[in-house]
Design a protein around this motif. Structure first.
Motif, mmCIF file in Angstrom:
data_model
loop_
_atom_site.group_PDB
_atom_site.id
_atom_site.type_symbol
_atom_site.label_atom_id
_atom_site.label_comp_id
_atom_site.label_asym_id
_atom_site.label_seq_id
_atom_site.Cartn_x
_atom_site.Cartn_y
_atom_site.Cartn_z
ATOM 1 N N PHE A 13 37.921 41.099 40.840
ATOM 2 C CA PHE A 13 37.506 40.845 39.456
ATOM 3 C C PHE A 13 36.024 40.533 39.390
ATOM 4 C CE2 PHE A 13 38.528 36.644 41.096
ATOM 5 C CZ PHE A 13 37.505 35.853 40.598
ATOM 6 N N THR A 14 35.498 40.629 38.180
ATOM 7 C CA THR A 14 34.147 40.175 37.900
ATOM 8 C C THR A 14 34.142 39.550 36.510
ATOM 9 O OG1 THR A 14 31.797 40.778 37.886
ATOM 10 C CG2 THR A 14 33.305 42.352 36.914
ATOM 11 N N LYS A 15 33.355 38.504 36.325
ATOM 12 C CA LYS A 15 33.283 37.811 35.041
ATOM 13 C C LYS A 15 32.076 38.336 34.266
ATOM 14 C CE LYS A 15 33.516 33.234 32.963
ATOM 15 N NZ LYS A 15 33.584 31.793 33.237
ATOM 16 N N ILE A 16 32.313 38.740 33.030
ATOM 17 C CA ILE A 16 31.272 39.268 32.160
ATOM 18 C C ILE A 16 30.797 38.139 31.236
ATOM 19 C CG2 ILE A 16 30.680 41.003 30.428
ATOM 20 C CD1 ILE A 16 31.466 42.162 33.197
ATOM 21 N N HIS A 17 29.532 37.775 31.370
ATOM 22 C CA HIS A 17 28.952 36.727 30.532
ATOM 23 C C HIS A 17 28.147 37.307 29.373
ATOM 24 C CE1 HIS A 17 29.902 33.387 33.247
ATOM 25 N NE2 HIS A 17 29.650 34.230 34.219
ATOM 26 N N ILE A 18 27.487 38.427 29.627
ATOM 27 C CA ILE A 18 26.656 39.080 28.615
ATOM 28 C C ILE A 18 27.111 40.527 28.534
ATOM 29 C CG2 ILE A 18 24.315 39.771 27.992
ATOM 30 C CD1 ILE A 18 23.346 37.404 29.746
ATOM 31 N N SER A 19 27.396 40.984 27.325
ATOM 32 C CA SER A 19 27.867 42.358 27.197
ATOM 33 C C SER A 19 27.171 43.047 26.030
ATOM 34 C CB SER A 19 29.387 42.382 27.027
ATOM 35 O OG SER A 19 29.762 42.246 25.698
ATOM 36 N N SER A 20 27.541 44.286 25.821
ATOM 37 C CA SER A 20 26.996 45.052 24.700
ATOM 38 C C SER A 20 27.491 44.459 23.380
ATOM 39 C CB SER A 20 27.413 46.516 24.814
ATOM 40 O OG SER A 20 28.821 46.612 24.720
ATOM 41 N N GLU A 21 26.873 44.865 22.296
ATOM 42 C CA GLU A 21 27.221 44.333 20.974
ATOM 43 C C GLU A 21 28.697 44.530 20.644
ATOM 44 O OE1 GLU A 21 25.738 42.488 18.506
ATOM 45 O OE2 GLU A 21 24.225 42.149 20.038
ATOM 46 N N GLU A 22 29.260 45.668 21.012
ATOM 47 C CA GLU A 22 30.647 45.947 20.642
ATOM 48 C C GLU A 22 31.654 45.020 21.329
ATOM 49 O OE1 GLU A 22 32.397 49.760 21.963
ATOM 50 O OE2 GLU A 22 30.616 49.927 23.217
ATOM 51 N N PHE A 23 31.280 44.432 22.472
ATOM 52 C CA PHE A 23 32.180 43.530 23.187
ATOM 53 C C PHE A 23 31.690 42.087 23.189
ATOM 54 C CE2 PHE A 23 32.852 47.699 25.277
ATOM 55 C CZ PHE A 23 34.164 47.889 24.865
ATOM 56 N N LYS A 24 30.632 41.815 22.466
ATOM 57 C CA LYS A 24 30.030 40.487 22.455
ATOM 58 C C LYS A 24 31.031 39.407 22.020
ATOM 59 C CE LYS A 24 25.925 38.072 20.958
ATOM 60 N NZ LYS A 24 24.671 38.163 20.218
ATOM 61 N N HIS A 25 31.908 39.740 21.094
ATOM 62 C CA HIS A 25 32.895 38.762 20.596
ATOM 63 C C HIS A 25 33.923 38.384 21.669
ATOM 64 C CE1 HIS A 25 34.909 42.617 20.110
ATOM 65 N NE2 HIS A 25 36.065 41.957 20.041
ATOM 66 N N LEU A 26 34.022 39.150 22.740
ATOM 67 C CA LEU A 26 34.990 38.866 23.806
ATOM 68 C C LEU A 26 34.432 37.960 24.903
ATOM 69 C CD1 LEU A 26 36.428 42.441 24.312
ATOM 70 C CD2 LEU A 26 37.500 40.548 23.082
ATOM 71 N N THR A 27 33.109 37.868 25.013
ATOM 72 C CA THR A 27 32.499 37.152 26.141
ATOM 73 C C THR A 27 32.768 35.656 26.062
ATOM 74 O OG1 THR A 27 30.398 37.014 24.986
ATOM 75 C CG2 THR A 27 30.657 38.818 26.531
ATOM 76 N N PRO A 28 32.941 34.999 27.181
ATOM 77 C CA PRO A 28 33.071 35.592 28.508
ATOM 78 C C PRO A 28 34.482 36.161 28.717
ATOM 79 C CG PRO A 28 33.303 33.229 28.693
ATOM 80 C CD PRO A 28 33.027 33.540 27.233
ATOM 81 N N TYR A 29 34.572 37.214 29.508
ATOM 82 C CA TYR A 29 35.859 37.800 29.867
ATOM 83 C C TYR A 29 35.752 38.378 31.271
ATOM 84 C CZ TYR A 29 33.767 42.332 28.593
ATOM 85 O OH TYR A 29 32.965 43.429 28.515
ATOM 86 N N TYR A 30 36.880 38.754 31.817
ATOM 87 C CA TYR A 30 36.936 39.284 33.181
ATOM 88 C C TYR A 30 37.359 40.743 33.159
ATOM 89 C CZ TYR A 30 36.959 34.431 34.748
ATOM 90 O OH TYR A 30 36.640 33.118 34.984
ATOM 91 N N ILE A 31 36.743 41.528 34.019
ATOM 92 C CA ILE A 31 37.225 42.869 34.329
ATOM 93 C C ILE A 31 37.988 42.728 35.641
ATOM 94 C CG2 ILE A 31 36.590 45.239 34.940
ATOM 95 C CD1 ILE A 31 36.046 44.504 32.002
ATOM 96 N N VAL A 32 39.248 43.178 35.650
ATOM 97 C CA VAL A 32 40.092 42.994 36.824
ATOM 98 C C VAL A 32 40.575 44.333 37.369
ATOM 99 C CG1 VAL A 32 40.936 40.713 36.202
ATOM 100 C CG2 VAL A 32 42.167 42.694 35.396
ATOM 101 N N VAL A 33 40.746 44.364 38.675
ATOM 102 C CA VAL A 33 41.429 45.468 39.343
ATOM 103 C C VAL A 33 42.766 44.889 39.766
ATOM 104 C CG1 VAL A 33 41.407 47.100 41.255
ATOM 105 C CG2 VAL A 33 39.261 46.462 40.129
ATOM 106 N N VAL A 34 43.854 45.501 39.295
ATOM 107 C CA VAL A 34 45.191 44.971 39.509
ATOM 108 C C VAL A 34 46.014 45.931 40.356
ATOM 109 C CG1 VAL A 34 47.334 44.260 38.366
ATOM 110 C CG2 VAL A 34 45.125 43.737 37.312
ATOM 111 N N ASP A 35 46.601 45.404 41.428
ATOM 112 C CA ASP A 35 47.585 46.144 42.207
ATOM 113 C C ASP A 35 48.940 45.894 41.572
ATOM 114 O OD1 ASP A 35 45.890 47.286 44.065
ATOM 115 O OD2 ASP A 35 46.112 45.660 45.503
ATOM 116 N N LEU A 36 49.488 46.924 40.935
ATOM 117 C CA LEU A 36 50.776 46.784 40.269
ATOM 118 C C LEU A 36 51.908 46.787 41.285
ATOM 119 C CD1 LEU A 36 50.120 49.254 37.342
ATOM 120 C CD2 LEU A 36 50.114 46.758 37.230
ATOM 121 N N ASP A 37 53.012 46.152 40.931
ATOM 122 C CA ASP A 37 54.181 46.127 41.808
ATOM 123 C C ASP A 37 54.701 47.535 42.090
ATOM 124 O OD1 ASP A 37 53.944 43.386 41.802
ATOM 125 O OD2 ASP A 37 55.703 43.024 40.531
ATOM 126 N N SER A 38 54.387 48.490 41.207
ATOM 127 C CA SER A 38 54.838 49.875 41.384
ATOM 128 C C SER A 38 54.031 50.611 42.445
ATOM 129 C CB SER A 38 54.716 50.626 40.055
ATOM 130 O OG SER A 38 53.352 50.728 39.675
#
Length: 102
Positions: free
Chosen positions: A44-69
């Motif tokens: 994962f990585t934590k996003i503190h500063i983002s583009s205008e379109e995602f600014k309302h979400l900050t801070p948020y995480y981008i995750v890579v998930v290994d699914l059980d499948s």
């Protein structure tokens, strides 16, 4: 929440994204299967500063998930997480997987 994955009819390689050609055997036939959106955080990585379109979400995480499948997907999660935390799929909207901790 469940989501659809695409499984090559010839060799069984799966993908969470639709494909035209199987990268493993070059077949063009796929079957769709429902699978559970449950897995563990691989990275994962934590996003503190983002583009205008995602600014309302900050801070948020981008995750890579290994699914059980056995599949691996990239998505977004709002809450704090660590490697190997269990997560589940909440939604899939506008080509974005959104997860939450289990």
């Amino acid at each position: 929440m469940n989501f659809e994955k695409f499984v090559c009819a010839a060799c069984g390689k799966s993908s969470v994204r639709a494909r035209i050609v199987c990268p493993a055997c070059k077949s063009t036939e796929f079957n769709q299967q429902q699978t559970k959106g449950i897995g563990k955080v691989y990275s994962f990585t934590k996003i503190h500063i983002s583009s205008e379109e995602f600014k309302h979400l900050t801070p948020y995480y981008i995750v890579v998930v290994d699914l059980d499948s056995g599949d691996r997907v990239t998505g977004r999660i709002k809450e704090e997480i660590l490697i190997n935390d269990a997560v589940e799929l909440l939604s899939y909207e506008e080509d974005v997987y959104t997860f939450s901790r289990v």
